[in-house]
Design an enzyme around this catalytic site. Sequence first.
Site, PDB file in Angstrom:
ATOM      1  N   GLN A 207       9.723  -0.074 -17.591  1.00 30.61           N
ATOM      2  CA  GLN A 207      10.320   0.189 -18.900  1.00 30.61           C
ATOM      3  C   GLN A 207      11.787   0.592 -18.737  1.00 30.61           C
ATOM      4  O   GLN A 207      12.635   0.253 -19.561  1.00 30.61           O
ATOM      5  CB  GLN A 207       9.540   1.296 -19.628  1.00 30.61           C
ATOM      6  CG  GLN A 207       9.993   1.522 -21.071  1.00 30.61           C
ATOM      7  CD  GLN A 207       9.718   0.335 -21.980  1.00 30.61           C
ATOM      8  OE1 GLN A 207       8.767  -0.419 -21.759  1.00 30.61           O
ATOM      9  NE2 GLN A 207      10.556   0.140 -22.984  1.00 30.61           N
TER      10      GLN A 207
ATOM     11  N   SER B 186       7.773   4.649 -24.409  1.00 26.11           N
ATOM     12  CA  SER B 186       7.103   3.394 -24.772  1.00 26.11           C
ATOM     13  C   SER B 186       5.590   3.565 -24.721  1.00 26.11           C
ATOM     14  O   SER B 186       5.037   4.064 -23.735  1.00 26.11           O
ATOM     15  CB  SER B 186       7.515   2.274 -23.821  1.00 26.11           C
ATOM     16  OG  SER B 186       6.665   1.154 -24.021  1.00 26.11           O
TER      17      SER B 186
ATOM     18  N   HIS C 268       3.630   1.295 -24.244  1.00 20.76           N
ATOM     19  CA  HIS C 268       3.077   0.384 -23.240  1.00 20.76           C
ATOM     20  C   HIS C 268       2.698   1.117 -21.951  1.00 20.76           C
ATOM     21  O   HIS C 268       1.889   0.635 -21.177  1.00 20.76           O
ATOM     22  CB  HIS C 268       4.060  -0.756 -22.969  1.00 20.76           C
ATOM     23  CG  HIS C 268       4.103  -1.757 -24.092  1.00 20.76           C
ATOM     24  ND1 HIS C 268       3.128  -2.702 -24.278  1.00 20.76           N
ATOM     25  CD2 HIS C 268       4.986  -1.924 -25.106  1.00 20.76           C
ATOM     26  CE1 HIS C 268       3.414  -3.434 -25.345  1.00 20.76           C
ATOM     27  NE2 HIS C 268       4.543  -2.979 -25.873  1.00 20.76           N
TER      28      HIS C 268
ATOM     29  N   ASP D  59       1.329  -6.478 -27.010  1.00 24.33           N
ATOM     30  CA  ASP D  59       2.172  -7.325 -27.847  1.00 24.33           C
ATOM     31  C   ASP D  59       1.499  -8.688 -27.945  1.00 24.33           C
ATOM     32  O   ASP D  59       1.299  -9.356 -26.928  1.00 24.33           O
ATOM     33  CB  ASP D  59       3.566  -7.473 -27.231  1.00 24.33           C
ATOM     34  CG  ASP D  59       4.348  -6.172 -27.275  1.00 24.33           C
ATOM     35  OD1 ASP D  59       4.014  -5.306 -28.107  1.00 24.33           O
ATOM     36  OD2 ASP D  59       5.292  -6.023 -26.478  1.00 24.33           O
TER      37      ASP D  59
ATOM     38  N   GLU E 243       7.519  -4.116 -36.162  1.00 21.07           N
ATOM     39  CA  GLU E 243       7.073  -4.983 -35.066  1.00 21.07           C
ATOM     40  C   GLU E 243       5.671  -5.495 -35.383  1.00 21.07           C
ATOM     41  O   GLU E 243       4.679  -4.861 -35.032  1.00 21.07           O
ATOM     42  CB  GLU E 243       7.050  -4.219 -33.726  1.00 21.07           C
ATOM     43  CG  GLU E 243       8.425  -3.845 -33.210  1.00 21.07           C
ATOM     44  CD  GLU E 243       8.405  -3.338 -31.767  1.00 21.07           C
ATOM     45  OE1 GLU E 243       7.292  -3.186 -31.207  1.00 21.07           O
ATOM     46  OE2 GLU E 243       9.488  -3.110 -31.213  1.00 21.07           O
TER      47      GLU E 243
ATOM     48  N   TRP F 268       3.959  -7.622 -34.049  1.00 24.29           N
ATOM     49  CA  TRP F 268       3.225  -8.047 -32.854  1.00 24.29           C
ATOM     50  C   TRP F 268       2.679  -6.892 -32.031  1.00 24.29           C
ATOM     51  O   TRP F 268       1.832  -7.081 -31.170  1.00 24.29           O
ATOM     52  CB  TRP F 268       4.153  -8.879 -31.955  1.00 24.29           C
ATOM     53  CG  TRP F 268       5.360  -8.093 -31.521  1.00 24.29           C
ATOM     54  CD1 TRP F 268       5.440  -7.239 -30.453  1.00 24.29           C
ATOM     55  CD2 TRP F 268       6.649  -8.072 -32.154  1.00 24.29           C
ATOM     56  NE1 TRP F 268       6.696  -6.673 -30.395  1.00 24.29           N
ATOM     57  CE2 TRP F 268       7.457  -7.173 -31.423  1.00 24.29           C
ATOM     58  CE3 TRP F 268       7.199  -8.732 -33.257  1.00 24.29           C
ATOM     59  CZ2 TRP F 268       8.791  -6.902 -31.768  1.00 24.29           C
ATOM     60  CZ3 TRP F 268       8.521  -8.463 -33.600  1.00 24.29           C
ATOM     61  CH2 TRP F 268       9.300  -7.571 -32.861  1.00 24.29           C
ATOM     62  N   HIS F 269       3.190  -5.693 -32.260  1.00 23.70           N
ATOM     63  CA  HIS F 269       2.821  -4.562 -31.394  1.00 23.70           C
ATOM     64  C   HIS F 269       1.561  -3.882 -31.922  1.00 23.70           C
ATOM     65  O   HIS F 269       1.586  -3.181 -32.923  1.00 23.70           O
ATOM     66  CB  HIS F 269       3.986  -3.565 -31.299  1.00 23.70           C
ATOM     67  CG  HIS F 269       3.694  -2.393 -30.397  1.00 23.70           C
ATOM     68  ND1 HIS F 269       4.265  -2.246 -29.143  1.00 23.70           N
ATOM     69  CD2 HIS F 269       2.904  -1.319 -30.561  1.00 23.70           C
ATOM     70  CE1 HIS F 269       3.825  -1.128 -28.588  1.00 23.70           C
ATOM     71  NE2 HIS F 269       2.998  -0.539 -29.434  1.00 23.70           N
TER      72      HIS F 269
HETATM   73 ZN   LIG Z   1       5.171  -3.611 -27.766  1.00 24.57          ZN
END
Ligand SMILES: [Zn+2]
Length: 295
Positions: free
Chosen positions: A130, A155, A157, A164, A216, A218-219
Site C-alpha cells: 500500500q 487502507s 485492503h 475490488d 467507489e 467497486w470496493h
Molecule cells: Zn479497494
Amino acid sequence: MKRLIAVMLLVLLTLPASVALSEAEWTYEIPLSAVLSEYTILVNRNHKLESDYIPGNMVSAEVRKVSSTVIELDAVVAAALQDMFDTAAKVTEYLYRVEDSDGSWVYTAFSDPDGMQLVLKSGYRSYSSQYTIYNNYLARNGGVDDGISSPPGSSEHQTGLAADVLSVDYNNTHQYMNSSNYGTPEAQWMEENAAAFGFIIRYPEDKEDITQVPYEPWHLRYVGREIAGYIKRTGLTLEEFTVEWQAALDAFLMDGGNVQAQLLWESTMAPAAVTTTVLDVYGDDGDPEVSLSMW
Ligand SMILES: [Zn+2]
C-alpha cells in the site's frame, strides 16, 4: 396456612419477573456477537492499522481475477465472493440505469446468456505494498492526495476483508477505476445485491465527508450478511454504524449488562435463515428484472 401459601406463591410468581427486570437487555438490532466479531473492524485515515498487522486465515481467491497473480482474502470472504460471482453469472437479464445525453438517467436492459462476468481486481494488500501504491498514485496525481488512494495503514485492503470487483468489460476498457464504473450493470447489481453475500459498498456516493474516500462502486467490504443488510437498509456508513453499535454497547454496560452472559445466550440461538435464491421479479414498470430474495 392458606395465607402463607398464597404469599409464597406470590413471591415465586413475581421473582422471575423482578430478576429479569434487574438485568440489562441487549436490545440493539444486531446481535452482540456480530458487532464484536472481527468483521466490524473499522479502518480509515483516523483508525490506522499498524505496519505489522497481518490478518490470519487467508486464502488465495479462486474467482476470476484480472491476472494470474495470487490475490489473497480472508477465507470466509473468499467463499462469500465466490458465491456472489457464481450468482452473478446466472443473471442473464437485468435492468440498469445509464445517463442520457441530457444528463437524466434512463433504464436499459442488460441481456447476456453468459450472465454477468465479474472480475476481482484487488484483495489483501500488505502495508508495504500500500505504501508503494500510495506513493505511485501521488506521483501520478501531481502530488495531490485526493482520497482515491489511501495512505499505508488506512487502507481496508490490509484487513483481507475488502475486494475490488469490476465487470470484465469495464476492466478491459479502463486502466484506472473511477465513478464511471457505476454505469455498468454489474456495479448496479452489486449495489443492490452484495449485502446478501455479506458485503457493503464501503464508500457510497455523497458520503465522502464521513468516509474521506470518494465514491467507489467497486470496493466491497465484508461485514457479514446481518450487518450488511442493516447498513444497506439504513444507508449508514461503516463509520456511522460503528458509532451506533458502540453507543448501544456503552448503554448496555451502563445498565449492568453482562457481555459474557449475552454472548453465551446468543450462542444457543439458531442463526437466522438467509436465502439467496435467484428469482425472476418484475419491477414497477413491468419489465423483467432478475434479483435476489434476501431476508
Ligand atoms: Zn479497494
